[in-house]
Design an enzyme around this catalytic site. Structure first.
Site, PDB file in Angstrom:
ATOM      1  CG  ASP A 162      27.971  33.798  45.808  1.00 34.70           C
ATOM      2  OD1 ASP A 162      28.836  34.663  46.062  1.00 34.70           O
ATOM      3  OD2 ASP A 162      27.829  32.757  46.476  1.00 34.70           O
ATOM      4  CD  GLU A 194      34.163  43.723  46.327  1.00 32.27           C
ATOM      5  OE1 GLU A 194      34.247  44.722  47.040  1.00 32.27           O
ATOM      6  OE2 GLU A 194      34.267  42.559  46.764  1.00 32.27           O
ATOM      7  CG  ASN A 234      27.614  40.177  49.477  1.00 34.55           C
ATOM      8  OD1 ASN A 234      27.019  39.450  48.682  1.00 34.55           O
ATOM      9  ND2 ASN A 234      28.917  40.399  49.412  1.00 34.55           N
ATOM     10  CG  ASP A 272      36.018  47.092  43.271  1.00 37.24           C
ATOM     11  OD1 ASP A 272      36.627  46.110  43.723  1.00 37.24           O
ATOM     12  OD2 ASP A 272      35.139  47.719  43.894  1.00 37.24           O
TER      13      ASP A 272
END
Length: 465
Positions: A351, A377, A342, A334
């Protein structure tokens, strides 16, 4: 790449000598003295390779090989026949029965170990392709349509065009549905750079200089169009060291450079034909997997497998581990504080980070390992046939690779530092090993441990440690 080898020989001394040689190379061995014992142990132990003597007290070794090839559960196990007599008739009979090779006694240890490494590498690749194809079928994809099989194309490359033309004349009477073309080194490389590379190559080990043939083979193996081609190296005489080097560098098989005798040409044709058939099957499997998975079970952003594929494939890895008694590793990874990426740089930057991390994971694991994106993620890695120590080293390496090099965005200026936390669990290796769901739960809990103790680290499940 050590594996389990079944040694079948009626003479106990021969079995002991082979066991010592193989144990020294870190192979696990099991032994049998008769053909019936060989068949029984092959079914119960599922060895990775069988060394099978021709002369057995109950069933001829060649007949045992035929029975192995007729059994759907055993037909893919590589078989190397061993014999005191190395006459052409016996070798040809063994190859026709489905043997992958024939070695004459006394066994040359250098050649034996090189041949085992070569066959086990090929088996590992074949097993992985079959595993991926079976996962596709389990997901509901139909079998690929098989129509007309075009002739296989094989390039003949020697130190002189006359010699290569002689190979062609010798082989043509013994090969069906195969086109043989004489080529120079440069012509072969040009073909390999196109979209329709030859299916196979027979290459003289010595072209303009000693060893040039092996260098050409390495070049062909590095090119996308010819990477999976059959490559047979033609050797002069009994050059044991050159033969071992050729196999270790990726030769599919070894052929005699002089094919003037009909028996030698027939044996060479049998070996080449077997390798071409293996390639055709592998090509169909790759095509089937690629076509079925590209849209249905891959993550459109990263190109990795998605959860729909990953979990059934992991189940098959677990099934395989139960059959072999070997361990496999599961990692749940993770990205740390990904929401902040973000929020700070926008979702397009997020992305880009995911795409780059996916590429790093794939590039730094084995071809047989599975990498999937199973959440926003969150990634999953499955490593078949590995140990806890090897898996821990791989996980720690991935942590370092993510941390040490910030992700550069498309503007060429912005660099985003990210880290990853990993939970590691081990499956297989025991009859009462946890199932896939339980194993995923263990890896998830280990991942939470990595998060709780500072992130950017690997935590091993308590049951695996």
């Amino acid at each position: 790449m050590a594996g389990k080898i079944l040694i079948v020989d009626s003479v106990a001394t021969n079995r002991i000598v082979l066991k010592v040689k193989l144990t020294g190379a870190c192979y696990e061995t099991i032994q049998g003295a008769t053909g019936e014992t060989a068949l029984r142990l092959a079914r119960s132990e599922r060895p990775d390779l069988i060394l099978l003597d021709v002369q057995l007290p109950d069933i001829n070794g060649i007949d045992v090989c035929r029975r192995l090839r007729a059994d759907p559960l055993l037909r893919t196990i590589p078989v190397v026949m061993l014999g005191s007599m190395s006459d052409a008739t016996t070798r040809i009979a063994a190859l026709k029965a489905g043997a992958d090779d024939f070695l004459a006694k006394p066994i040359d240890e250098l050649l034996l170990l090189a041949r085992l490494r070569s066959l086990l590498r090929a088996r590992e690749t074949d097993e992985e392709l079959r595993l991926r194809e079976s996962t596709c079928r389990a997901l509901g994809f139909g079998e690929s349509v098989t129509g007309f099989e075009p002739p296989a194309r094989v390039a003949l490359i020697s130190s002189s065009r006359e010699r290569a033309a002689g190979w062609r004349r010798a082989l043509v009477p013994h090969l069906a549905n195969v086109e043989l073309a004489v080529m120079s080194r440069d012509e072969a490389l040009a073909e390999a750079g196109g979209q329709a590379a030859p299916d196979g190559f027979i290459i003289d080990s010595n072209l303009s200089r000693a060893g040039d043939g092996l260098r050409l083979m390495s070049e062909l193996r590095s090119r996308q169009a010819s990477r999976h081609a059959t490559v047979c190296i033609a050797l002069e005489g009994a050059l044991r060291e050159a033969a071992a080097v050729a196999l270790d560098l990726g030769a599919s098989d070894l052929l005699p450079a002089n094919l003037s005798r009909v028996e030698d040409a027939q044996e060479a044709a049998l070996r080449l034909g077997a390798q071409l058939r293996r390639k055709a099957v592998a090509d169909r499997q790759r095509s089937s997997v690629a076509d079925g998975l590209r849209l249905a079970v891959t993550d459109p952003l990263t190109g990795l497998y998605n959860r729909r594929y990953a979990l059934p494939h992991l189940a098959r890895i677990a099934d395989r581990a139960r059959e072999t008694g070997r361990q496999f590793a599961v990692m749940v990874l993770d990205l740390d504080r990904f929401k902040a990426v973000n929020d700070t740089w926008g979702h397009a930057a997020g992305d880009a980070v995911l795409v780059e991390i996916a590429a790093r994971l794939t590039a730094n694991l084995r071809d047989v390992d599975m990498v999937a994106r199973i959440g926003g993620e969150e990634f999953l890695v499955a490593m078949p046939e590995t140990t806890l120590e090897a898996a821990r080293i791989a996980a720690e390496r991935l942590c370092r690779l993510v941390e040490q090099d910030p992700v550069r965005l498309a503007d060429g200026i912005t660099r985003i530092s990210v880290t990853v936390s990993i939970g590691l669990a081990m499956g297989g290796g025991a009859a009462l090993a946890p199932g896939v769901e339980a194993l995923m739960g263990e890896a998830d809990r280990a991942l939470l441990g990595s998060k709780a103790f500072g992130r950017n680290k690997v935590t091993v499940s308590a049951t695996a440690a």
